[in-house]
Design an enzyme around this catalytic site. Sequence first.
Site, short mmCIF file in Angstrom:
data_model
loop_
_atom_site.label_atom_id
_atom_site.label_comp_id
_atom_site.label_asym_id
_atom_site.label_seq_id
_atom_site.Cartn_x
_atom_site.Cartn_y
_atom_site.Cartn_z
N ASN A 162 41.28 50.02 40.09
CA ASN A 162 41.57 49.01 41.12
C ASN A 162 42.77 49.48 41.93
OD1 ASN A 162 41.57 46.43 42.46
ND2 ASN A 162 43.31 45.83 41.18
N HIS A 174 46.02 47.81 44.10
CA HIS A 174 46.74 46.55 44.27
C HIS A 174 47.94 46.79 45.19
CE1 HIS A 174 48.09 42.53 43.23
NE2 HIS A 174 49.31 43.04 43.16
N ASN A 185 39.61 50.23 52.46
CA ASN A 185 39.69 51.13 51.30
C ASN A 185 38.30 51.67 50.94
OD1 ASN A 185 42.51 51.40 50.06
ND2 ASN A 185 42.37 49.21 50.53
N GLY A 209 37.35 46.02 53.89
CA GLY A 209 36.67 47.25 53.48
C GLY A 209 37.30 48.54 53.97
N MET A 235 37.97 40.35 44.95
CA MET A 235 38.84 39.23 44.62
C MET A 235 38.32 38.37 43.46
SD MET A 235 41.39 39.89 46.23
CE MET A 235 42.24 40.43 47.71
N ARG A 236 37.62 38.99 42.54
CA ARG A 236 37.20 38.28 41.32
C ARG A 236 37.61 39.13 40.12
NH1 ARG A 236 32.87 34.41 42.53
NH2 ARG A 236 32.57 34.58 44.76
C1 GAR Z 1 44.03 45.89 49.82
O1 GAR Z 1 45.34 45.77 50.32
C2 GAR Z 1 44.04 45.84 48.31
O2 GAR Z 1 45.16 46.45 47.76
C3 GAR Z 1 44.05 44.36 48.06
O3 GAR Z 1 43.15 43.84 49.01
C4 GAR Z 1 43.22 44.65 50.19
C5 GAR Z 1 41.81 44.98 50.62
O4 GAR Z 1 41.81 45.60 51.87
N1 GAR Z 1 43.64 44.05 46.73
C6 GAR Z 1 44.16 43.06 46.02
O5 GAR Z 1 45.00 42.30 46.45
C7 GAR Z 1 43.59 42.94 44.63
N2 GAR Z 1 44.41 42.07 43.83
P1 GAR Z 1 40.48 46.30 52.40
O6 GAR Z 1 39.35 45.28 52.24
O7 GAR Z 1 40.74 46.63 53.82
O8 GAR Z 1 40.24 47.52 51.56
#
Ligand code: GAR
Length: 209
Positions: free
Chosen positions: A107, A109, A14, A12, A90-91
């Site tokens: 989103n 990535h 982000n 979390g 992640m869905r």
């Molecule tokens: C982030 O690095 C985001 O880019 C990635 O998950 C992480 C979440 O971090 N998302 C993906 O890989 C989506 N395909 P966070 O929970 O600390 O924000």
Amino acid sequence: MRTLAVLASGNGTNFEALALAARRGELGGRVALLLCDRPEAPVIERARRLEIECVQPPTGRFRTRIEDEAPWLEELRRRGIEVLLLAGFMRRLHQTLLGAYPDAILNIHPSLLPAFPGLDAVAQALAHGVRVTGCTVHLVDADLDAGPIVAQEAVEVRDGDSESALAARIHEVERRLYPRAVRRFLTEPWRREGRRIVFGASRIEAGHA
Ligand code: GAR
């Protein structure tokens, strides 16, 4: 001021960066809700500390999608949510949510898309041997990590980088890039030209017809 929801599954950071930017008036919207699919996710505690409402609608039997998106949409509609921000969710989303929020789901990535979509993007980049990777903010559509790109920033891969060291540098950039990209997306005029998102008033709107 638009009403926003964040969807997250994990740590979390982000989510927190988005919520804090909103609180400072720097996001162009208000983060009104966190939707989470994992009861043990640390993002839930972050939402509690920030006094942002968190709901956890049922996910059903599948690991990589929501079996029935209708209760999720119901939670969003009930609160007048206008834009969805995926932050480590992640869905994959499907027709019910995608159809209800056309061009209104973003989103982040952890790669320079279209390189390394899907899971473990940082490990994929390291294994491939790229010298530069980074992160991408994009619109979400039915294809995996493939919607039009709103913003990207590069991160250099250093000799001897471990996955965790590289991921930490990418995360740092993400926390800066995502709020800025959301602000731009919500507050500046933009249009699609094919796959491209073009910011700025069109010549006609700007009075140059
Ligand atoms: C982030 O690095 C985001 O880019 C990635 O998950 C992480 C979440 O971090 N998302 C993906 O890989 C989506 N395909 P966070 O929970 O600390 O924000």
